[in-house]
Design a protein around this motif. Structure first.
Motif, PDB file in Angstrom:
ATOM      1  N   PHE A  47       0.857  -1.182   0.000  1.00 10.61           N
ATOM      2  CA  PHE A  47       0.000   0.000   0.000  1.00 10.61           C
ATOM      3  C   PHE A  47       0.894   1.232   0.000  1.00 10.61           C
ATOM      4  O   PHE A  47       1.882   1.291   0.729  1.00 10.61           O
ATOM      5  CB  PHE A  47      -0.892   0.034   1.248  1.00 10.61           C
ATOM      6  CG  PHE A  47      -1.769  -1.175   1.429  1.00 10.61           C
ATOM      7  CD1 PHE A  47      -3.092  -1.160   1.029  1.00 10.61           C
ATOM      8  CD2 PHE A  47      -1.257  -2.332   2.010  1.00 10.61           C
ATOM      9  CE1 PHE A  47      -3.908  -2.276   1.199  1.00 10.61           C
ATOM     10  CE2 PHE A  47      -2.057  -3.454   2.183  1.00 10.61           C
ATOM     11  CZ  PHE A  47      -3.389  -3.416   1.775  1.00 10.61           C
ATOM     12  N   GLY A  48       0.531   2.227  -0.787  1.00 14.68           N
ATOM     13  CA  GLY A  48       1.254   3.482  -0.760  1.00 14.68           C
ATOM     14  C   GLY A  48       2.319   3.603  -1.833  1.00 14.68           C
ATOM     15  O   GLY A  48       2.392   2.812  -2.772  1.00 14.68           O
ATOM     16  N   CYS A  61      -3.807  -0.556   7.183  1.00 12.57           N
ATOM     17  CA  CYS A  61      -2.693  -0.394   6.246  1.00 12.57           C
ATOM     18  C   CYS A  61      -2.815   0.910   5.465  1.00 12.57           C
ATOM     19  O   CYS A  61      -1.814   1.613   5.239  1.00 12.57           O
ATOM     20  CB  CYS A  61      -2.646  -1.573   5.278  1.00 12.57           C
ATOM     21  SG  CYS A  61      -2.293  -3.164   6.059  1.00 12.57           S
ATOM     22  N   ARG A  62      -4.013   1.235   5.043  1.00 13.22           N
ATOM     23  CA  ARG A  62      -4.214   2.463   4.258  1.00 13.22           C
ATOM     24  C   ARG A  62      -4.009   3.717   5.102  1.00 13.22           C
ATOM     25  O   ARG A  62      -3.539   4.737   4.599  1.00 13.22           O
ATOM     26  CB  ARG A  62      -5.599   2.450   3.611  1.00 13.22           C
ATOM     27  CG  ARG A  62      -5.738   1.355   2.547  1.00 13.22           C
ATOM     28  CD  ARG A  62      -6.925   1.562   1.638  1.00 13.22           C
ATOM     29  NE  ARG A  62      -7.007   0.496   0.649  1.00 13.22           N
ATOM     30  CZ  ARG A  62      -6.276   0.443  -0.457  1.00 13.22           C
ATOM     31  NH1 ARG A  62      -5.403   1.413  -0.715  1.00 13.22           N
ATOM     32  NH2 ARG A  62      -6.399  -0.559  -1.315  1.00 13.22           N
ATOM     33  N   GLU A  84      -7.078  -3.952   6.062  1.00 13.79           N
ATOM     34  CA  GLU A  84      -6.792  -3.027   4.962  1.00 13.79           C
ATOM     35  C   GLU A  84      -6.918  -1.573   5.400  1.00 13.79           C
ATOM     36  O   GLU A  84      -6.095  -0.725   5.016  1.00 13.79           O
ATOM     37  CB  GLU A  84      -7.736  -3.309   3.793  1.00 13.79           C
ATOM     38  CG  GLU A  84      -7.474  -2.422   2.583  1.00 13.79           C
ATOM     39  CD  GLU A  84      -8.330  -2.779   1.386  1.00 13.79           C
ATOM     40  OE1 GLU A  84      -8.587  -1.873   0.561  1.00 13.79           O
ATOM     41  OE2 GLU A  84      -8.733  -3.956   1.257  1.00 13.79           O
TER      42      GLU A  84
END
Length: 286
Positions: free
Chosen positions: A18-19, A44-45, A41
């Motif tokens: 992510f990212g 994580c975001r 999720e």
């Protein structure tokens, strides 16, 4: 982001990122018996939105990573720590900030001793010392947890039985001081069981040999370390977190009032800023 399967030697690991890859890397190491989905999720975001390149992955015998015959894993706990290096290598990352929860926190400690050059900093959540360095006795798991372990029954060939068992386990690990969101837990568990190559292989994590630990003690860990621990953790009561923070030079402790074992949604608003703050600054970038 799409899942990415990485291969090293005879090991296949399922990962997801992510990212922005240009941001400081953050490797999330889940506890044994749990796939990367337990790093939710949304969590994580949030980290990625704070300017981190976040990677989560399935351990062997979880999710879509390589599985072994139940009862015959052919690998050790130390091998699971080495898998973290395999993931970093696959992404071309020389060193990362490492966040480990539960047994994943133990793997992170092993990683920091055996591959110090690959670890920019440590965040250890709901875990205990996995290497020597605590010179006093720590309290055992709470009675409710021990009773659950002793009395729980599961048919690994029956999906409903597995789901019920894992949800009940999540309830016990939550610690009992806060309302338990059974609907959310069941949704997560069903997704986890549904994507597993062989959910029965989870049993291998209960009987893994430790393997050859790298030399050193907690005092040998040089990575800046933040310990995060809940006051209601039934598996590793709070003194485990306190001992970690005391044993690692410069270790800091963040106590989560009423939190159980793991990364609960109710604590994301505290954990995420703490992790971002801990992984910011030239001193922590190498």
């Amino acid at each position: 982001m799409a899942e990415r399967v990485v291969r090293a030697e005879d090991v296949t690991l399922c990962t997801e990122s992510f990212g922005d890859p240009a941001d400081p890397p953050l490797l999330l190491v889940m506890g044994t018996g749990a796939s990367m989905l337990w790093w939710e999720e949304g969590f994580c975001r949030m980290l990625a939105a704070g300017g981190r390149f976040v990677i989560r992955y399935d351990h062997r015998d979880t999710g879509r990573s390589v599985t072994y015959e139940p009862g015959r894993p052919g690998y050790t706990g130390v091998d699971l720590a080495e898998d973290a290096v395999r993931v970093l290598d696959a992404y071309g990352i020389p060193a990362a900030h490492v966040v480990g929860v539960s047994a994943g926190g133990g793997l992170a400690q092993v990683l920091a001793l055996g591959h110090a050059d690959r670890v920019l900093s440590l965040v250890l959540i709901s875990t205990s010392a996995a290497v020597p360095g605590v010179d006093h006795e720590l309290p055992p798991p709470e009675e409710a947890f021990l009773r659950f372990v002793a009395e729980a029954r599961v048919d690994w060939d029956d999906t409903d039985s597995v789901v019920a068992y894992l949800v009940a386990s999540a309830r016990v690990l939550a610690g009992g001081r806060r309302p338990f969101d059974e609907s959310a837990a069941k949704s997560l568990v069903r997704r986890d069981v549904g994507r597993a190559r062989d959910v029965g292989a989870l049993r291998n994590h209960d009987a893994l040999p430790e393997g050859a630990l790298p030399k050193g003690t907690l005092a040998s860990i040089g990575a800046p370390t933040l310990v995060i621990h809940g006051t209601a953790d039934p598996l590793f009561p709070l003194p485990h977190g306190e001992a970690l923070a005391e044993g690692i030079p410069g270790g800091r402790l963040l106590v989560l009032e009423g939190a159980g074992h793991g990364v609960e949604r109710a604590d994301w608003a505290v954990i995420v800023p703490a992790v971002l703050d801990h992984t910011t600054g030239e001193a922590r970038q190498g």
